[in-house]
Design a protein around this motif. Structure first.
Motif, PDB file in Angstrom:
ATOM      1  N   GLN A  43       1.523   6.416  -7.226  1.00 40.82           N
ATOM      2  CA  GLN A  43       0.395   7.213  -7.704  1.00 40.82           C
ATOM      3  C   GLN A  43       0.652   8.704  -7.527  1.00 40.82           C
ATOM      4  O   GLN A  43       0.267   9.508  -8.379  1.00 40.82           O
ATOM      5  N   GLU A  44       1.308   9.087  -6.439  1.00 44.66           N
ATOM      6  CA  GLU A  44       1.632  10.498  -6.240  1.00 44.66           C
ATOM      7  C   GLU A  44       2.603  11.001  -7.307  1.00 44.66           C
ATOM      8  O   GLU A  44       2.492  12.139  -7.771  1.00 44.66           O
ATOM      9  N   THR A  97       2.483   1.619  -3.647  1.00 45.75           N
ATOM     10  CA  THR A  97       1.527   2.043  -4.677  1.00 45.75           C
ATOM     11  C   THR A  97       1.057   3.479  -4.453  1.00 45.75           C
ATOM     12  O   THR A  97       0.834   4.221  -5.413  1.00 45.75           O
ATOM     13  N   GLU A  98       0.922   3.885  -3.209  1.00 47.73           N
ATOM     14  CA  GLU A  98       0.525   5.272  -2.925  1.00 47.73           C
ATOM     15  C   GLU A  98       1.599   6.252  -3.399  1.00 47.73           C
ATOM     16  O   GLU A  98       1.294   7.288  -3.988  1.00 47.73           O
ATOM     17  N   MET A  99       2.863   5.890  -3.177  1.00 47.17           N
ATOM     18  CA  MET A  99       3.948   6.758  -3.627  1.00 47.17           C
ATOM     19  C   MET A  99       4.017   6.807  -5.147  1.00 47.17           C
ATOM     20  O   MET A  99       4.257   7.870  -5.739  1.00 47.17           O
ATOM     21  N   ALA A 131       0.833  -1.213   0.000  1.00 45.91           N
ATOM     22  CA  ALA A 131       0.000   0.000   0.000  1.00 45.91           C
ATOM     23  C   ALA A 131       0.864   1.258   0.000  1.00 45.91           C
ATOM     24  O   ALA A 131       0.563   2.237  -0.712  1.00 45.91           O
ATOM     25  N   ARG A 132       1.949   1.260   0.778  1.00 44.18           N
ATOM     26  CA  ARG A 132       2.827   2.440   0.803  1.00 44.18           C
ATOM     27  C   ARG A 132       3.472   2.670  -0.563  1.00 44.18           C
ATOM     28  O   ARG A 132       3.582   3.806  -1.035  1.00 44.18           O
ATOM     29  N   LYS A 171       2.780   9.757 -10.266  1.00 50.70           N
ATOM     30  CA  LYS A 171       2.172   9.463 -11.559  1.00 50.70           C
ATOM     31  C   LYS A 171       3.042   8.530 -12.397  1.00 50.70           C
ATOM     32  O   LYS A 171       3.306   8.756 -13.575  1.00 50.70           O
TER      33      LYS A 171
END
Length: 528
Positions: free
Chosen positions: A70-71, A66-68, A63-64, A73
């Protein structure tokens, strides 16, 4: 201009409606296929190749990450239920460095970063509990760095402090390991993990550390150097290493002469692990030395000049008295004390552990082979036994390699037997790129060429034929101006309806053949 475009569109619709339904469906399907193929080609060609960024991630780390991504892009893909993250291959290493700078992936273990969020009013019990949790997490992270270890968990029970006069409880620890498939830890590595945990926890002794695998099997009970089980494992490991070392000596020497994978050697070693201490004390009575000597000697001789008799007796003096009473004395006394030290020898002998009692070696040698042709004309290899002299030479080499000692009862047996596989089957060439690798690299260029060919075959050619066939209906074109050709002379009365036109044309062509040929050439040029 607008009227021309409107007329063109109306004419195109009319011609399109005039096409038969079967050809119309084929035409529309071909156009859709070509357009869709080119769109798919553009998407596929512009899509980056994805490589693995991290694998075997827990849910929190995935989760960490994929969140990074996505930020920032950055495109990514998830596989294996979200435990594997793939990113474009040209960004893998940079992303790993960026994530490592932020402490990602952290794993499921919490380390000393737990104290970064420590509240001001935390009690001493909370601090001790968090310290123990952080220590367990840091130890688990360190153990996971072992190549064979996939996951690890550490449980520590610290020593108990009591205000009363009670015996202190020793600290204990349990370590649970999950190994990678096909990997294992030897005894030295297991002992290293035990010592690592024991030295990191205050008051923890190696014998109080237990290693267990995920299947519940006991890997190690800690440092039990004095136990019989630990000694037997160490002795067995030493014996195996000794046998493998001797086998390697034999194979490396003979394979350089006979060939790779043509020698099989097995050595059995009987090792003496008995440890004997001999304390010897020996006395030699024939060899003695004086340790100490003491002598006393008294000697007395001749008459004594001292008065003799009792002083209490009355002495009567007469006239006949000639002298006083006396006696003669001869006294001699000798005393000697001599202490001797007997020669004594103290000897302590401790024999070495691990001496070889006896060696037994069995060696099988392959080949040689001769190439012959059988009755069917096929090439076959025939085994040819080696001569005794050659086998004796090999036996002498083996004896020198393992340190053969006939007095110990060592045995060496060398056999020449044909192996079940041939040398061609034993050769393992260095693996290069397989056909799948080449096909994967050539897939995109071949797909491009195939699309271009299909486009010309199913789109350009049919559309060209359709234009050639129906082009006159799409556009309204003016006839080209006629050339100056000589006029055919008409006879008087030639405009009458009853005159035969065909006869008139034939007569005009026969009377003026050059003009008729020029007219025909003009018709042909206009029809092109």
């Amino acid at each position: 201009m607008a009227e021309k475009e409107k007329n063109f569109l109306q004419q195109f619709i009319q011609v399109f409606r005039a096409i038969p339904p079967g050809k119309m469906i084929t035409f529309v399907f071909t156009i859709a296929l070509v357009v869709g193929g080119f769109i798919a080609l553009m998407i596929w060609a512009n899509r980056p190749d994805f490589q693995v960024l991290y694998t075997s991630l827990d849910t929190a780390d995935a989760a960490r990450i994929t969140e990074m991504l996505q930020e920032k892009k950055i495109p990514f893909q998830l596989k294996d239920g979200g435990s594997t993250v793939l990113v474009p291959d040209d960004m893998v290493y940079q992303l790993r460095l960026d994530l490592a700078s932020e402490g990602i992936p952290r794993g499921q273990h919490v380390g000393f970063e737990i104290f970064q969020d420590m509240s001001f009013g935390a009690t001493e019990f909370e601090q001790k509990l968090k310290y123990q949790q952080a220590l367990q997490g840091e130890l688990a992270r360190t153990i996971i760095q072992f190549d064979a270890v996939s996951q690890a968990r550490v449980h520590i029970v610290s020593s108990g402090d009591s205000l009363f006069a009670e015996p202190e409880r020793p600290a204990t620890a349990s370590v649970v390991l999950r190994l990678h498939p096909g990997r294992s830890l030897d005894q030295r590595q297991l002992q290293g993990i035990v010592n690592l945990v024991a030295r990191a926890v205050k008051g923890l002794k190696p014998e109080n550390v237990t290693l267990v695998d995920m299947a519940g099997g006991l890997l190690s009970k800690g440092n039990e150097g004095g136990s019989a089980d630990s000694l037997s494992r160490a002795q067995f490991s030493y014996q195996q290493k000794l046998e493998r070392s001797l086998e390697n000596r034999i194979q490396t020497m003979l394979e350089s002469i006979i060939g790779l994978n043509r020698v099989v050697a097995r050595v059995s070693a009987e090792v003496d692990f008995e440890q004997v201490n001999i304390l010897e004390e020996r006395f030699d009575p024939d060899s003695s030395v004086i340790r100490s000597e003491q002598r006393l000697k008294e000697t007395s001789a001749g008459p004594s000049n001292y008065a003799a008799g009792s002083p209490d007796l009355q002495t009567q003096v007469t006239g006949n008295q000639t002298g006083g009473a006396g006696s003669s004395q001869n006294f001699k006394k000798e005393n000697a004390v001599i202490n001797y030290e007997i020669n004594k020898i103290n000897k302590q002998i401790t024999n070495s552990v691990g001496d070889i009692k006896r060696l037994s070696a069995a060696v099988i040698i392959d080949g040689p082979y001769t190439t012959e042709k059988d009755a069917a004309g096929k090439t076959v290899q025939t085994f040819v036994p080696r001569n005794r002299r050659e086998m004796k030479t090999f036996e002498d080499i083996i004896k020198k390699a393992i340190g053969f000692n006939e007095e110990r009862g060592d045995q060496v047996n060398v056999s020449n037997i044909s192996f079940a596989f041939q040398s061609e089957e034993m050769a393992f060439p260095e693996r290069g790129m397989s056909w799948t690798d080449y096909a994967r690299k050539a897939a995109k260029p071949l797909f491009n060429v195939l699309l271009v060919v299909l486009f010309f075959l199913f789109a350009v050619r049919p559309f060209k034929k359709w234009l050639n066939k129906n082009g006159d209906n799409l556009f309204t074109r003016a006839l080209p101006p006629g050339r100056d050709v000589p006029q055919l002379s008409a006879e008087a009365g030639g405009g009458r309806a009853d005159v035969d036109e065909n006869k008139q044309l034939l007569e005009a062509a026969s009377s003026n053949p050059d003009a008729a040929a020029q007219v025909i050439r003009g018709w042909l040029s206009e029809g092109r």
